[in-house]
Design an enzyme around this catalytic site. Structure first.
Site, PDB file in Angstrom:
ATOM      1  CB  THR A 282      -0.912   0.058   1.233  1.00  0.00           C
ATOM      2  OG1 THR A 282      -0.103   0.241   2.401  1.00  0.00           O
ATOM      3  CG2 THR A 282      -1.754  -1.197   1.378  1.00  0.00           C
ATOM      4  CG  ASP A 283       1.239   5.822  -1.620  1.00  0.00           C
ATOM      5  OD1 ASP A 283       2.235   6.008  -0.889  1.00  0.00           O
ATOM      6  OD2 ASP A 283       0.968   6.556  -2.591  1.00  0.00           O
ATOM      7  CD1 TRP A 284       5.367   5.132   4.405  1.00  0.00           C
ATOM      8  CD2 TRP A 284       5.034   3.955   2.541  1.00  0.00           C
ATOM      9  NE1 TRP A 284       6.396   4.214   4.288  1.00  0.00           N
ATOM     10  CE2 TRP A 284       6.209   3.484   3.153  1.00  0.00           C
ATOM     11  CE3 TRP A 284       4.624   3.360   1.352  1.00  0.00           C
ATOM     12  CZ2 TRP A 284       6.978   2.444   2.626  1.00  0.00           C
ATOM     13  CZ3 TRP A 284       5.370   2.331   0.817  1.00  0.00           C
ATOM     14  CH2 TRP A 284       6.530   1.881   1.452  1.00  0.00           C
TER      15      TRP A 284
END
Length: 769
Positions: A282-284
């Site tokens: 996932t993106d942060w």
């Protein structure tokens, strides 16, 4: 994504820039009899407890670090972006990721260490794509991968493969093109280069991350056909040709569903259709109330980043109450272990912290030079130097040249070569009075910026912000004209993550810049001296209102840390420009169909008030892709819209002639052959672009679409080269929404070889069943 400060905007925990370690307190004292190997992953999965499995899928946030427990100094990487849990009882190490995509983004300064750990600032993505040189891009990837390896990271977060849907997107500098074919081919070259060094690439942001405004939640509403043909096709080609170790799922929604829990995107298309066999990260972002972690895992995410202890608890609870089947959890654990066994850290690689940055700087200079696009030349370039030339350099960024964008995509470099240094290295001096004025202003402005900075403008700590322009008096300009043989004006633009560009003063020139160009041009032309504009920007700007006032325009992009040297190489003719645009330059930003649905003049506080009233806001809470497949040149070319500079455009210091192309269809592969001759007096390279016009069928189609390209080697005057390009039959297909499948219409196809989308040099036809 900004791995340290993005959560300020999301009202959550801030990720610090402290050290990230290779071990953490997830370690269990008693070792297991089963130790991870590449050939016993299933056995390890069967042996692991539920808590251990959950921990493996959740990144390690700062509160989980225990300084002093990591052991060797080689286990520290200061400023790295993310870490996975170590389970030493199984021989499972932590793995580390660093930000990209223009180089390794780590901290250059470390506590209690007098050394500096600089990385190489490579050209931004839009500059690399403009080279149209896959071999060169792969070499850049190799250098970047080597620095990832030697600075102790296992994975670099890049490249970015989102589409330039609109010139106002703040992160276009991290992306390659408005065209999915260019995006896929250049992206595959970069991934292949990075992964040749034994580290992984993490292409991003999958998918349809087309704007930065409200990027955490905006719903990108796009047709099935446009999704497949425009926004996914570049990712598809990259996956099939380069086999990345991982892919990053985006923040935004796609047709109402978060990309991070979108099974259609993450499993049905990415894995089942394309054959992706890596992990999805996932993106942060923090825990989302409307995105349960179990939904993300079931959809096809493996690792939640940056990771929070509550997510471990959520996974365990979801398994216990039946919301997350154990087989789904085991599948993600298995994939994560398959990733880990490939990493340098698992293989106990002892990294040096001393990559060959001198060699990488040479690659940066070559790539930056080859990506530059000559937009205009009234015969004043290359400059005819005598060894005693003096240039009047106007514009603050002549003296503070921008090497890259801001945000997580920046690189902490040792130095950036500015225009003064670049010209000086070629034996060209700059007028002392003007140089003194600007250099002293730059020193002052840098200090003032740090004192006055807005704490909400987090990106100023992440890269090189643009300093305000200053006014130079007409009297000073006349003085400079007396002592200089030419004027060079640098017009710069800066952009970065979290913020899209504004139209006034960012896409267009400011009044101060317009006045500077007008006055300098009038004064220097009175003295019969040329005026050259260098554009130091990661994205498109407006040019029509001022381009006729100057003699030459060079789009230099943000070409990396060797920027000034690369510009000087082109201006002096040391290298003939061979860059070509990978996006259309419109007359006005309003000429883009997508602009009517793109956020403009965004006011966060007004948005929050509207949001409290539960009012959907066009371009903010949702973005309609009304243009469908007609993105970039597909729109301008099909609808005969005038542009400033067309897709594929770029001038050279020489000329090229194309022979009649030959086409042949055999075994579902269309082969295109054309001979290119350098008919000028200067050595140079040419980019041959192959466009295809499809026959009329059951679907509306663009006038023509790029299906292949090739770049010649350096051809001396009179020299020729025969280029052969292949197009698979499947690459001619369009997505048919009525049957949810790719379809190639039967009939006669026109194959065109061109210097740009508007400059066709030859064509041939072929019938396809």
């Amino acid at each position: 994504m900004n791995k340290r400060l993005f959560l300020t905007l999301a009202a959550s925990l801030v990720i610090s820039s402290g050290c990230i370690m290779a071990d953490n307190k997830a370690a269990v004292a008693n070792p297991s009899s089963v130790q991870l190997r590449a050939d016993n992953i299933d056995e390890v999965v069967r042996t692991m407890t539920l808590e251990e499995k959950a921990r493996l899928l959740v990144g390690v946030a700062d509160e989980d670090y225990e300084p002093g427990t990591a052991g060797r100094q080689t286990q520290f990487v200061y400023g790295a972006a993310g870490i996975t849990y170590a389970l030493p009882q199984y021989g499972i190490p932590s793995t580390l990721s660093c930000d990209g995509p223009a180089g390794v983004h780590i901290d250059s300064v470390r506590p209690d260490d007098n050394r500096r750990f600089f990385a190489t600032g490579f050209p931004i993505a839009s500059c690399l794509a403009a080279t149209w040189n896959t071999e060169l891009v792969e070499n850049v990837g190799k250098a970047m991968g080597n620095e990832t390896l030697e600075y102790g990271c296992d994975l670099i977060l890049g490249p970015g493969l989102n589409i330039h849907r609109n010139p106002l997107c703040g992160r276009n500098f991290e992306y390659y093109s408005e065209d999915p074919y260019v995006t896929g081919v250049i992206g595959a070259a970069m991934v292949n280069g990075i992964q040749s060094q034994g580290v992984g690439a993490c292409p991003k942001h999958y998918a349809v991350n087309s704007q930065e405004t409200e990027r955490f939640s905006v719903d990108e509403q796009v047709s099935e056909r446009a999704l497949r043909e425009i926004y996914l096709r570049g990712f598809e080609r990259m996956v099939r040709e380069a086999h990345p170790w991982s892919i990053m799922s985006a923040y935004n929604r796609v047709n109402g569903v978060y990309a991070q829990c979108n099974k259609l995107l993450l499993t049905d298309i990415l894995r089942d259709d394309w054959g992706f066999n890596g992990i999805v990260i996932t993106d942060w972002i923090g825990k989302r109330a409307d995105l349960p972690v179990e939904d993300a895992i079931k959809a096809g995410n493996e690792v939640m980043m940056p990771g929070y202890p509550v997510q471990i608890e959520d996974i365990m609870a979801a398994v216990k109450d039946g919301r997350l089947p154990m087989e789904d959890l085991d599948r993600s654990v298995r994939r994560t272990l398959e990733f880990i066994v490939k990493t340098p850290r698992f293989k106990n690689y002892h990294y040096s912290e001393a990559p060959d940055r001198a060699a990488h700087s040479a690659i940066t200079r070559q790539a930056g030079t080859e990506g530059m696009v000559l937009l205009k030349n009234n015969g004043v370039l290359p400059m005819q130097t005598t060894g005693r030339d003096t240039i009047a350099l106007f514009g603050v960024n002549s003296y503070d040249f921008l090497s890259g964008g801001v945000g997580s995509g920046c690189v902490n470099v040792e130095k950036v070569v500015d225009m003064v240094a670049g010209l000086k290295a070629q034996g060209i001096s700059t007028t002392p009075t003007l140089t003194d004025i600007y250099q002293k202003y730059v020193q002052y402005a840098r200090v003032k910026l740090m004192v006055d900075k807005n704490p909400l403008m987090w990106f100023l700590d992440q890269g090189q912000p643009k300093l305000d322009e200053i006014e130079i008096t007409e009297r000073c300009m006349r003085h400079e004209a007396e002592h200089a043989s030419a004027a060079i004006i640098t017009i710069a633009r800066q952009a970065g993550e979290g913020i899209d560009r504004q139209i006034d003063g960012e896409f267009t020139l400011t009044d101060l810049e317009q006045t500077m160009i007008q006055r300098v041009s009038d004064i220097f032309h009175e003295a019969n001296k040329p005026v050259i504009v260098v554009i130091n920007s990661g994205s498109v700007i407006e040019t029509v209102s001022w381009r006729d006032k100057v003699d030459a325009i060079l789009m230099a992009w943000q070409p990396g840390q060797e920027g000034g040297n690369a510009v000087a190489d082109v201006l002096t003719g040391k290298v003939s420009p061979s860059g070509r645009l990978t996006m259309t330059w419109p007359v006005s930003v309003y000429d883009h169909w997508s602009t009517r649905n793109f956020p403009q003049d965004y006011d966060m506080y007004s948005y929050q008030r509207l949001q409290q009233r539960h009012r959907p806001i066009k371009g903010i809470t949702y973005t309609k892709h009304e243009e469908g497949i007609y993105v970039g040149y597909r729109y301008f070319d099909t609808y005969n819209k005038q542009v400033a500079y067309p897709f594929g455009y770029g001038l050279s210091y020489t000329t090229f002639e194309y022979a009649q192309p030959k086409v042949k269809m055999q075994n579902d592969v269309l082969t295109v052959t054309v001979t290119v001759t350098n008919t000028g007096k200067t050595a140079g390279k040419e980019v041959v672009q192959v466009y295809v016009h499809a026959p009329e069928g059951g679907m509306d189609k663009p006038e023509k679409e790029l299906r292949a390209f090739a770049k010649t080697r350096l051809l001396n005057a009179g020299e020729k080269e025969t280029l052969t390009m292949e197009i698979k039959k499947a690459d001619l297909a369009s997505w048919d929404e009525t049957v949810h499948a790719w379809k190639v219409d039967a009939g006669e196809y026109t194959v065109m070889v061109a210097a740009n989308v508007n400059d066709v040099r030859g064509s041939a036809t072929v019938k396809i069943k």
